[in-house]
Design an enzyme around this catalytic site. Structure first.
Site, PDB file in Angstrom:
ATOM      1  N   ARG A   1      40.381  41.616  42.326  1.00  0.00           N
ATOM      2  CA  ARG A   1      40.086  42.805  43.134  1.00  0.00           C
ATOM      3  C   ARG A   1      41.031  43.050  44.305  1.00  0.00           C
ATOM      4  NH1 ARG A   1      34.010  44.213  44.476  1.00  0.00           N
ATOM      5  NH2 ARG A   1      34.076  42.356  45.756  1.00  0.00           N
ATOM      6  N   ASP A   2      42.032  42.214  44.530  1.00  0.00           N
ATOM      7  CA  ASP A   2      42.944  42.466  45.654  1.00  0.00           C
ATOM      8  C   ASP A   2      44.348  41.930  45.360  1.00  0.00           C
ATOM      9  OD1 ASP A   2      43.465  43.678  48.092  1.00  0.00           O
ATOM     10  OD2 ASP A   2      42.869  41.927  49.275  1.00  0.00           O
TER      11      ASP A   2
END
Length: 177
Positions: free
Chosen positions: A54-55
């Site tokens: 997610r990042d």
């Protein structure tokens, strides 16, 4: 880690780049992208349970003493339920602006493809030397909105970072796109 982050090495912070294998070599840039791609593949297909990071971004790619890229910052990962592959899993959007998958940001449906979008933005950073969100001729610009028209028009010379020398070989250029 010993050799810092990809973000810092690309000189994204007002041109503060230092000479490093990543800064001066197209081959090294391609090797970094391949290494990060393999790490994401591992998270999505070989971890049990599969993980969505997610990042994925240049600031979360660290280099060890041998210049091997390492994916870092596992503060937002989600265990992926493979039974939800088609519809995605509902989560409040999290990550870094400029890298966030627009679909995930708009409707909160997380899929492994969200990491792939993050990776694509990071790849554009590596190829262009520009940040994910930068100030350009038309004001604040999101890197994909800058890059896609140039790619579609075949204007790769305008797109690629001028720092590495020599220019990428035809094989390296083909691998990029």
């Amino acid at each position: 880690m010993e050799n810092g982050t990809l973000h810092d090495l690309l000189g994204s912070d007002q041109g503060s780049s230092t000479l490093s294998p990543v800064t001066v070599s197209w081959k090294m840039r391609m090797d970094v992208l391949l290494g990060v791609s393999r790490a994401i593949e591992h998270l999505h297909y070989h971890a049990h349970p599969p993980i969505i990071h997610r990042d994925i971004k240049s600031a979360n790619i660290l280099f060890d003493e041998s210049w091997v890229p390492r994916v870092a910052d596992f503060g937002l990962p989600v265990s992926w339920d493979v039974t939800k592959e088609k519809e995605g899993m509902e989560f409040v959007a999290a990550g870094t602006l400029g890298y966030l998958d627009p679909e995930y940001y708009a409707i909160f449906l997380l899929k492994p493809a969200s990491d792939v979008y993050n990776l694509g933005v990071m790849m554009l950073e590596v190829l262009t030397g520009k940040e994910a969100v930068f100030y350009g001729e038309k004001g604040t610009t999101h890197l994909p909105y800058f890059a896609v028209p140039l790619i579609e028009a075949g204007n790769l010379g305008e797109l690629l970072d001028g720092q590495p020398s020599p220019e990428p070989t035809p094989c390296e250029l083909q691998a990029s796109f």
